[in-house]
Design a protein around this motif. Structure first.
Motif, mmCIF file in Angstrom:
data_model
loop_
_atom_site.group_PDB
_atom_site.id
_atom_site.type_symbol
_atom_site.label_atom_id
_atom_site.label_comp_id
_atom_site.label_asym_id
_atom_site.label_seq_id
_atom_site.Cartn_x
_atom_site.Cartn_y
_atom_site.Cartn_z
ATOM 1 N N GLU A 306 -35.887 -30.810 16.256
ATOM 2 C CA GLU A 306 -34.796 -31.755 15.963
ATOM 3 C C GLU A 306 -34.768 -32.122 14.497
ATOM 4 N N VAL A 307 -35.976 -32.312 13.921
ATOM 5 C CA VAL A 307 -36.039 -32.626 12.475
ATOM 6 C C VAL A 307 -35.477 -31.466 11.653
ATOM 7 N N ALA A 308 -35.768 -30.247 12.070
ATOM 8 C CA ALA A 308 -35.240 -29.083 11.345
ATOM 9 C C ALA A 308 -33.718 -29.033 11.425
ATOM 10 N N MET A 309 -33.191 -29.391 12.591
ATOM 11 C CA MET A 309 -31.736 -29.405 12.739
ATOM 12 C C MET A 309 -31.103 -30.494 11.854
ATOM 13 N N ILE A 310 -31.737 -31.662 11.812
ATOM 14 C CA ILE A 310 -31.211 -32.739 10.959
ATOM 15 C C ILE A 310 -31.265 -32.341 9.490
ATOM 16 N N ARG A 311 -32.408 -31.700 9.116
ATOM 17 C CA ARG A 311 -32.539 -31.278 7.710
ATOM 18 C C ARG A 311 -31.464 -30.248 7.365
ATOM 19 N N LYS A 312 -31.215 -29.309 8.272
ATOM 20 C CA LYS A 312 -30.190 -28.290 7.995
ATOM 21 C C LYS A 312 -28.809 -28.939 7.884
ATOM 22 N N THR A 313 -28.528 -29.918 8.754
ATOM 23 C CA THR A 313 -27.232 -30.603 8.698
ATOM 24 C C THR A 313 -27.057 -31.325 7.367
ATOM 25 N N LEU A 314 -28.114 -32.006 6.918
ATOM 26 C CA LEU A 314 -28.043 -32.721 5.628
ATOM 27 C C LEU A 314 -27.917 -31.745 4.462
ATOM 28 N N GLU A 315 -28.599 -30.600 4.559
ATOM 29 C CA GLU A 315 -28.468 -29.598 3.488
ATOM 30 C C GLU A 315 -27.043 -29.052 3.432
ATOM 31 N N ASP A 316 -26.426 -28.840 4.611
ATOM 32 C CA ASP A 316 -25.022 -28.388 4.612
ATOM 33 C C ASP A 316 -24.104 -29.444 3.989
ATOM 34 N N ALA A 317 -24.373 -30.706 4.271
ATOM 35 C CA ALA A 317 -23.566 -31.778 3.680
ATOM 36 C C ALA A 317 -23.717 -31.804 2.164
ATOM 37 N N MET A 318 -24.959 -31.662 1.686
ATOM 38 C CA MET A 318 -25.187 -31.649 0.243
ATOM 39 C C MET A 318 -24.510 -30.459 -0.412
ATOM 40 N N ARG A 319 -24.553 -29.301 0.290
ATOM 41 C CA ARG A 319 -23.920 -28.113 -0.288
ATOM 42 C C ARG A 319 -22.410 -28.312 -0.410
ATOM 43 N N GLU A 320 -21.807 -28.909 0.611
ATOM 44 C CA GLU A 320 -20.359 -29.144 0.527
ATOM 45 C C GLU A 320 -20.021 -30.182 -0.541
ATOM 46 N N ILE A 321 -20.868 -31.209 -0.683
ATOM 47 C CA ILE A 321 -20.636 -32.205 -1.742
ATOM 48 C C ILE A 321 -20.719 -31.552 -3.111
ATOM 49 N N ARG A 322 -21.721 -30.667 -3.293
ATOM 50 C CA ARG A 322 -21.837 -29.972 -4.584
ATOM 51 C C ARG A 322 -20.619 -29.074 -4.836
ATOM 52 N N GLY A 323 -20.133 -28.431 -3.749
ATOM 53 C CA GLY A 323 -18.947 -27.589 -3.919
ATOM 54 C C GLY A 323 -17.732 -28.396 -4.359
ATOM 55 N N ILE A 324 -17.572 -29.576 -3.733
ATOM 56 C CA ILE A 324 -16.450 -30.433 -4.146
ATOM 57 C C ILE A 324 -16.611 -30.880 -5.585
ATOM 58 N N CYS A 325 -17.834 -31.264 -5.970
ATOM 59 C CA CYS A 325 -18.079 -31.705 -7.357
ATOM 60 C C CYS A 325 -17.873 -30.570 -8.345
ATOM 61 N N THR A 326 -18.267 -29.355 -7.933
ATOM 62 C CA THR A 326 -18.077 -28.212 -8.835
ATOM 63 C C THR A 326 -16.603 -28.002 -9.132
ATOM 64 N N GLY A 327 -15.753 -28.207 -8.141
ATOM 65 C CA GLY A 327 -14.327 -28.053 -8.376
ATOM 66 C C GLY A 327 -13.728 -29.164 -9.223
ATOM 67 N N LEU A 328 -14.383 -30.317 -9.238
ATOM 68 C CA LEU A 328 -13.828 -31.459 -9.980
ATOM 69 C C LEU A 328 -14.337 -31.541 -11.409
ATOM 70 N N VAL A 329 -15.593 -31.183 -11.629
ATOM 71 C CA VAL A 329 -16.217 -31.368 -12.940
ATOM 72 C C VAL A 329 -16.052 -30.104 -13.765
ATOM 73 N N LEU A 330 -15.548 -30.269 -15.007
ATOM 74 C CA LEU A 330 -15.385 -29.142 -15.930
ATOM 75 C C LEU A 330 -16.692 -28.837 -16.634
ATOM 76 N N PRO A 331 -16.966 -27.583 -16.896
ATOM 77 C CA PRO A 331 -18.113 -27.254 -17.759
ATOM 78 C C PRO A 331 -17.796 -27.619 -19.211
ATOM 79 N N GLN A 332 -18.736 -27.431 -20.085
ATOM 80 C CA GLN A 332 -18.538 -27.750 -21.497
ATOM 81 C C GLN A 332 -17.712 -26.644 -22.154
ATOM 82 N N ILE A 333 -16.388 -26.805 -22.092
ATOM 83 C CA ILE A 333 -15.520 -25.751 -22.622
ATOM 84 C C ILE A 333 -14.836 -26.165 -23.919
#
Length: 463
Positions: A306-333
């Motif tokens: 169960e802990v492994a399942m919770i950890r995987k769920t939280l990792e998926d949430a973090m990955r999606e949050i990073r994906g959203i942030c990647t689309g919003l934040v510009l690199p140093q251009i």
């Protein structure tokens, strides 16, 4: 009549200032020349006649006066005096110059005349005789009055002179001599003087007219040049005003659309967060309330699972949050080169999607400002996202180069295409607004064999 005058005034106002001056000034100076010339020639004619008459009268008086008796005492001339006058006036230079001679008494009686039939006759005093009896020397050129015989008209110019005869000791006028002098030389001299005066007046008038015309023509040319420059400036100003109005309308429209797009962006971000990371976090929270953790009856293996399942769920949430942030934040251009920005956008897309993109760059690309660089990055990012979603990632390509003074960037794919009027979504609409707000052009070309998105920017290289 009023319409005719209005038409004439309108046509007159349409003429240039120089032409108006040439017409009005020409007629005005011509009238002035005629008036001044007539006055000058009249003064010259009167002066020449008066001076010539005075000289001739003085000469005749010096010859005739010694022959005359005391006319205050004697009312008639003796035969001897008449004979002396006949001999004097009929011989020599005086006889050749004098055509007619008369001696007048104050009451209008002819005391002596070359025409013997006139002697003793009485006539009304003419204006010339009256002026002469008042002590004036009167002269007329080529004129005859009703009391004078046309015998004097011998085909030669004549100078008629009235000369007062004065008493030597008192100076009182006691008689008047009237005689006609042949004035052919006088006429030629007078004509030459009058011609010279007219030529001088005409020459002075012409010189003044040419001088004034030159000044007016130069001023008119300057005014025309300034008027043309003013018209050009007004035309340019009107063009700028129209352009500013168009830009103002575009800015207002872009501002309204930007507000709407921002709201849609916020809604999309909220939806992405709600449907993605929020759901995963909620799932992890529910698993934390699982009976596996609340009771002691479960084995350690179940808890570990169960802990492994919770950890995987939280990792998926973090990955999606990073994906959203990647689309919003510009690199140093802001400080990056144009080619580096294009490579960065392509590499990020390839890493995120696992697809390949063909990148074609010209030998030299300009270095635009920050707004243009951001627009280029977002255009390639969104264009490749659309190529991946709608074109299935087939034949993805990015190219950039220069056409004239404009930088173009193109994103294409080999997908089935779409209807821009119906399918152009939030990303492309935002890109269009962004590009047009900095004076660029956004173009969408799509069909069954693929889609091409093109932007064109007028850029100035930054130092």
């Amino acid at each position: 009549m009023i319409r005719i005058l209005q038409n004439l005034l309108r046509r007159w106002s349409e003429l240039s200032l120089a032409l108006q001056f040439l017409v009005a000034g020409g007629f005005g100076l011509l009238a002035v020349m005629l008036v001044v010339g007539a006055w000058v020639t009249t003064q010259i004619r009167d002066g020449v006649i008066r001076n010539s008459a005075a000289t001739t009268a003085l000469y005749v008086d010096s010859v005739i006066a010694p022959l005359l008796p005391d006319l205050r005492k004697s009312q008639e001339l003796s035969d001897s005096v008449k004979q002396a006058l006949d001999e004097t006036l009929g011989q020599g230079a005086l006889g050749k110059r004098i055509v007619s001679f008369r001696l007048w008494r104050r009451d209008g009686t002819v005391l002596y005349a070359k025409e013997a039939g006139l002697i003793g006759h009485r006539f009304d005093l003419s204006p010339g005789l009256r002026s002469a009896f008042e002590g004036n020397v009167v002269a007329q050129f080529d004129t005859f009055d009703e009391n004078e015989s046309q015998a004097e008209a011998i085909g030669l110019p004549l100078l008629e002179i009235y000369n007062p005869v004065r008493e030597p000791w008192s100076g009182e006028v006691v008689a008047v001599t009237e005689f006609y002098e042949v004035a052919d030389d006088f006429k030629a001299t007078l004509a030459s003087a009058l011609l010279s005066s007219w030529l001088i007046v005409a020459g002075a008038t012409l010189a003044a007219f040419l001088l004034l015309s030159g000044i007016v023509l130069r001023g008119s040319r300057t005014i025309d040049d300034q008027r043309g420059a003013l018209r050009r400036q007004v035309s340019e100003l009107q063009g700028l005003v129209a352009q500013n109005n168009a830009l103002r309308v575009r800015v207002q429209r872009a501002s309204r659309r930007a507000t709407a797009l921002n709201e849609r962006y916020l809604r999309r971000i909220g939806a992405d967060l709600h449907d993605g990371p929020a759901q995963l976090v909620a799932l992890a929270a529910l698993r934390m309330d699982s009976p596996v953790f609340s009771s002691d009856g479960h084995s350690g293996e179940s808890r570990s699972t169960e802990v492994a399942m919770i950890r995987k769920t939280l990792e998926d949430a973090m990955r999606e949050i990073r994906g959203i942030c990647t689309g919003l934040v510009l690199p140093q251009i802001e400080t990056a080169a144009t080619t580096d920005i294009l490579r960065l956008a392509v590499n990020e897309h390839e890493m995120r999607t696992g697809t390949s993109v063909t990148l074609t760059l010209a030998g030299h690309l300009p270095e635009p400002g920050a707004s243009e660089k951001i627009s280029i990055y977002r255009f390639v990012q969104e264009g490749l996202n659309n190529a991946y979603r709608h074109g299935r990632g087939k034949d993805q390509a990015v190219s950039a180069g220069m056409k004239g003074s404009r930088l173009f960037v193109e994103v294409s794919d080999g997908g089935p295409g779409f209807d821009p009027a119906r399918v152009e979504g939030l990303g492309l609409a935002g890109l269009r607004e962004r590009v047009e707000s900095i004076g660029g052009q956004f173009e969408t070309l799509t069909g069954p064999h693929g889609t091409r998105l093109v932007i064109r920017l007028s850029v100035e290289e930054q130092a």
